[in-house]
Design a protein around this motif. Sequence first.
Motif, PDB file in Angstrom:
ATOM      1  N   SER A 117      41.354  27.833  11.524  1.00  0.00           N
ATOM      2  CA  SER A 117      40.118  27.187  11.954  1.00  0.00           C
ATOM      3  C   SER A 117      40.443  26.087  12.947  1.00  0.00           C
ATOM      4  CB  SER A 117      39.354  26.606  10.753  1.00  0.00           C
ATOM      5  OG  SER A 117      40.024  25.467  10.240  1.00  0.00           O
ATOM      6  N   GLU A 120      36.395  21.448  13.717  1.00  0.00           N
ATOM      7  CA  GLU A 120      35.010  21.304  13.284  1.00  0.00           C
ATOM      8  C   GLU A 120      34.501  22.474  12.462  1.00  0.00           C
ATOM      9  OE1 GLU A 120      33.489  18.509  13.802  1.00  0.00           O
ATOM     10  OE2 GLU A 120      35.144  17.699  15.004  1.00  0.00           O
ATOM     11  N   ASP A 121      35.339  23.439  12.135  1.00  0.00           N
ATOM     12  CA  ASP A 121      34.872  24.598  11.374  1.00  0.00           C
ATOM     13  C   ASP A 121      35.835  24.891  10.240  1.00  0.00           C
ATOM     14  OD1 ASP A 121      36.839  25.355  13.238  1.00  0.00           O
ATOM     15  OD2 ASP A 121      36.282  27.462  13.083  1.00  0.00           O
ATOM     16  N   GLU A 124      34.368  30.843   6.142  1.00  0.00           N
ATOM     17  CA  GLU A 124      33.081  31.143   5.535  1.00  0.00           C
ATOM     18  C   GLU A 124      33.259  32.327   4.586  1.00  0.00           C
ATOM     19  OE1 GLU A 124      30.172  31.835   8.515  1.00  0.00           O
ATOM     20  OE2 GLU A 124      30.426  29.864   9.475  1.00  0.00           O
ATOM     21  N   ARG A 137      38.467  31.900  12.229  1.00  0.00           N
ATOM     22  CA  ARG A 137      38.603  31.969  13.686  1.00  0.00           C
ATOM     23  C   ARG A 137      39.204  33.298  14.146  1.00  0.00           C
ATOM     24  NH1 ARG A 137      42.183  27.316  16.106  1.00  0.00           N
ATOM     25  NH2 ARG A 137      43.768  28.608  15.104  1.00  0.00           N
TER      26      ARG A 137
END
Length: 285
Positions: A117, A120-121, A124, A137
């Motif tokens: 990642s 900012e992420d 999921e 990513r």
Amino acid sequence: MFGAGTCLPLAQWQAEGKRGFVVASAGTSPEQDEADARPFTVNFKITVDGKASTGQLTLPEVDPAAIVFDDRELQQNAQVCDGRVFIVNLAEERGGVLAIGNLKDGALAMTSLAYASGDEDTAEVGFKDGTVVVTDRNGSVRLQESPAAEAETPAHGLVAESVQCEQDAPQGHTWLRLALNTDGGVRSMEYTATMPGGASCTVSAGLAGDEASLSQGKDVTDIRWDDNEDPSQASYMRVSRNGDDYTLEPMRYDHPQFCGQSSQLAETVRLRRGSTTCAAVAWPK
């Protein structure tokens, strides 16, 4: 089973008070020196209908100082998928590891999945077509149950969908595993070549703690290990895909980085979905 067919935040899964999930971590503190260091561990305790199941997962590649959540926040960010899969995100500033517990027949099988990642992420987690799907990513990957216990994976532990093969030859024994994204791209690679005398080469990329970078193209995954002193000499390997066939080629590699003395990597290894025997292995002449 409550929550079957979906992924729920932990607070929602245990809201009725009939179910509970507690996660705790342990590892090296900043005050400890290397001699006192302990491998980082995650402990799960799950209670359903008054029956408790526990599990422990050791993650030596995880630096507890790099995790951005404390134990309380880990608990708040936990998810329960299909009513039986418990997932905790050990997030770092970039990337992280998912600690996963699969509750089956009263036993908790613990596994982990590294993910990539940015700042900012994060990874999921969802549930689709009867399967837990993790997206990061580098794409999306389905988790599947390991049918039998292996050296690092318990029976029923959830692992990334993969293809793998083995082959014996006069030049040596080949073992290769490729974890796959849902689109068929390669997420990670583990490769061992063992010579008849016992000397071996070991290569891995895409796993927690690995320093390799993976870049995806159409039916091609390039894997690189940086050489800061001379970038032109960086180790470089490629996995190409043709339908259900995958071919690994070590294009250029620093021998001491992966191999012991009197050992070598094959020039190519080809494997096919649905077969546990390598389709072809070509050794240097």
